[in-house]
Every structure is written in structure tokens, then in C-alpha cells.
Write a protein that holds these residues in place. Structure first.
Motif, PDB file in Angstrom:
ATOM      1  N   GLU A  62      -6.799   1.713   8.361  1.00  0.00           N
ATOM      2  CA  GLU A  62      -5.850   2.300   9.301  1.00  0.00           C
ATOM      3  C   GLU A  62      -4.520   2.637   8.637  1.00  0.00           C
ATOM      4  N   GLU A  63      -4.344   2.214   7.394  1.00  0.00           N
ATOM      5  CA  GLU A  63      -3.064   2.424   6.713  1.00  0.00           C
ATOM      6  C   GLU A  63      -3.078   3.733   5.929  1.00  0.00           C
ATOM      7  N   THR A  64      -1.955   4.411   5.933  1.00  0.00           N
ATOM      8  CA  THR A  64      -1.802   5.624   5.138  1.00  0.00           C
ATOM      9  C   THR A  64      -0.491   5.573   4.371  1.00  0.00           C
ATOM     10  N   ALA A  65      -0.450   6.288   3.258  1.00  0.00           N
ATOM     11  CA  ALA A  65       0.773   6.388   2.460  1.00  0.00           C
ATOM     12  C   ALA A  65       0.836   7.805   1.916  1.00  0.00           C
ATOM     13  N   THR A  66       1.921   8.515   2.207  1.00  0.00           N
ATOM     14  CA  THR A  66       2.031   9.935   1.871  1.00  0.00           C
ATOM     15  C   THR A  66       3.085  10.167   0.798  1.00  0.00           C
TER      16      THR A  66
ATOM     17  N   ALA B 190      -6.509   2.016  -2.375  1.00  0.00           N
ATOM     18  CA  ALA B 190      -6.778   3.270  -1.662  1.00  0.00           C
ATOM     19  C   ALA B 190      -8.280   3.543  -1.675  1.00  0.00           C
ATOM     20  N   GLN B 191      -8.809   3.936  -0.527  1.00  0.00           N
ATOM     21  CA  GLN B 191     -10.232   4.265  -0.420  1.00  0.00           C
ATOM     22  C   GLN B 191     -10.483   5.752  -0.684  1.00  0.00           C
ATOM     23  N   SER B 192      -9.513   6.587  -0.354  1.00  0.00           N
ATOM     24  CA  SER B 192      -9.623   8.021  -0.604  1.00  0.00           C
ATOM     25  C   SER B 192      -8.239   8.654  -0.486  1.00  0.00           C
ATOM     26  N   TYR B 193      -8.167   9.933  -0.824  1.00  0.00           N
ATOM     27  CA  TYR B 193      -6.910  10.688  -0.772  1.00  0.00           C
ATOM     28  C   TYR B 193      -7.143  12.000  -0.030  1.00  0.00           C
ATOM     29  N   ILE B 194      -6.183  12.365   0.800  1.00  0.00           N
ATOM     30  CA  ILE B 194      -6.214  13.654   1.490  1.00  0.00           C
ATOM     31  C   ILE B 194      -5.148  14.553   0.870  1.00  0.00           C
ATOM     32  N   VAL B 195      -5.553  15.745   0.453  1.00  0.00           N
ATOM     33  CA  VAL B 195      -4.617  16.737  -0.084  1.00  0.00           C
ATOM     34  C   VAL B 195      -4.337  17.754   1.010  1.00  0.00           C
TER      35      VAL B 195
ATOM     36  N   PHE C 123       0.826  -1.199   0.000  1.00  0.00           N
ATOM     37  CA  PHE C 123       0.000   0.000   0.000  1.00  0.00           C
ATOM     38  C   PHE C 123       0.869   1.262   0.000  1.00  0.00           C
ATOM     39  N   GLY C 124       0.905   1.922  -1.155  1.00  0.00           N
ATOM     40  CA  GLY C 124       1.611   3.196  -1.273  1.00  0.00           C
ATOM     41  C   GLY C 124       3.064   3.031  -1.663  1.00  0.00           C
ATOM     42  N   PRO C 125       3.788   4.131  -1.686  1.00  0.00           N
ATOM     43  CA  PRO C 125       3.328   5.493  -1.404  1.00  0.00           C
ATOM     44  C   PRO C 125       2.605   6.112  -2.604  1.00  0.00           C
ATOM     45  N   VAL C 126       2.089   7.333  -2.400  1.00  0.00           N
ATOM     46  CA  VAL C 126       1.496   8.068  -3.509  1.00  0.00           C
ATOM     47  C   VAL C 126       2.640   8.593  -4.374  1.00  0.00           C
TER      48      VAL C 126
END
Length: 194
Positions: free
Chosen positions: A84-88, A38-43, A12-15
Motif C-alpha cells: 500500500e506504500e508508494t514513494a515518488t 520496492a516490489q515494482s516501479y511505475i513510470v 521506504f523511498g523516495p525514488v
């Protein structure tokens, strides 16, 4: 557990391939590659206070910012969410500027004056006229409003004169200008002076 976390991060990730572009003097677009699962993206945008603030949450892989300040540098990053996972992503920077070039023309007005006319630049709030002659440096001779497209010189003494016009926007702390128009030349001859 450590091995499991490493595998999740790899999957999962990164972007990646975040591209920030200034569409014009007041609009920025961001695009990035889709992240699998990915379920969504935060800018997020970095502020002058040194903090990241969320400016959008989207399921798309694009973001558009409007009404930004001309000449100001903006920094963005994108985070993909999956439970719970994020990738920046890495940070990207972009500075919206005036686009388009001033096209300048000159014509004689009688024997000792010049008529200058020029094209508009989208977003410009001022036009600045410069002149030089012989071996002199460029000198700003006047600033005109956004709706002005012409200037007639005063009576000039015999010499060869060059003119240039810059478009400007007073939209931030600094006055943002274009690089300048093409240079035009006019000649007033000694024999023509009365």
C-alpha cells in the motif's frame, strides 16, 4: 499512528537520482536508484493536457521510450510500489535533439563556382545551406533533402564567400536544427573573371 507512518516513509523511498537522457533524436532513457523493499516501479509522463499518464510498470531501474518527437520536451517521474506504500521521485525533463555535427568541405569548380560537400547527421530530414560575404549577415540560400550531400554554387562575382550547413528535422511544431557546421571559405578573384 503518525509516528508509525513517519517511520515507514523514512524507510521506504523516495525514488532518488532519476536521470533522463536523450540517447538520440528519437530515444529517451530513464535510470534511477533502487529503492529498498520496492516490489515494482511505475513510470509516468506528463501530457500536454496537464495529466500524468502511466507509460510503464517494471521491476527494473531503467525505462526506454522510443519514437519520441525531436525537439519536444518530455517530463517524467517514477513511483516505487510496496504493497500500500508508494514513494515518488521528483520530476525530470529531457528534450531529444539531433546529435552529431555536419562536417563541411569546399572546393573550387572552375574559377567562379564552388562545390560543397558534407557529412550526414543521423535523423536529419533536411540540410540547409547558408552563405555570407564581406560584412553581410548569414543568408539561407536553399534547403535540400535528407539524401543530398553536395551543392554546386552558381557563377559567383569576385568576392570572398563563406558557407555553412545546418542539419534539420521536421518532426514537431518547430523545425529542429543543429547549431551548424564548420564555416568554409571560397574566393573568386577579379582577375579570374572573364
Amino acid at each position: 499512528v503518525y509516528g508509525t507512518e513517519a517511520v515507514v516513509e523514512d524507510v521506504f523511498g523516495p525514488v532518488e537520482n532519476v536521470v533522463a537522457q536523450a540517447v538520440d533524436y528519437k530515444t529517451i532513457t530513464l535510470t534511477w536508484d533502487a529503492v529498498e523493499d520496492a516490489q515494482s516501479y511505475i513510470v509516468e509522463r506528463f501530457t500536454a493536457e496537464g495529466e500524468w499518464i502511466e507509460v510503464d510498470t517494471t521491476t527494473e531501474t531503467t525505462y526506454t521510450a522510443t519514437g519520441v518527437k525531436t525537439g519536444k520536451e518530455y517530463t517524467y517521474r517514477v513511483t516505487a510500489l510496496n504493497g500500500e506504500e508508494t514513494a515518488t521521485s521528483e520530476e525530470v525533463k529531457v528534450t531529444p535533439m539531433l546529435s552529431g555535427e555536419v562536417e563541411l568541405s569546399i572546393a573550387m569548380n572552375g574559377t567562379t563556382k564552388f562545390d560543397l560537400t558534407w557529412t550526414a547527421v543521423d535523423g536529419a530530414t533536411r540540410y540547409i545551406v547558408y552563405r555570407k560575404y564581406s560584412d553581410s549577415e548569414w543568408k539561407k540560400i536553399l534547403t535540400l533533402g535528407k539524401d543530398d550531400r553536395s551543392y554546386t554554387s552558381k557563377e559567383m562575382k569576385p568576392n570572398t564567400y563563406q558557407y555553412m550547413v545546418k542539419a534539420a528535422r521536421y518532426d514537431s511544431v518547430e523545425r529542429v536544427q543543429t547549431n551548424g557546421s564548420n564555416v568554409v571559405e571560397g574566393i573568386v578573384g577579379a582577375a579570374e573573371m572573364k
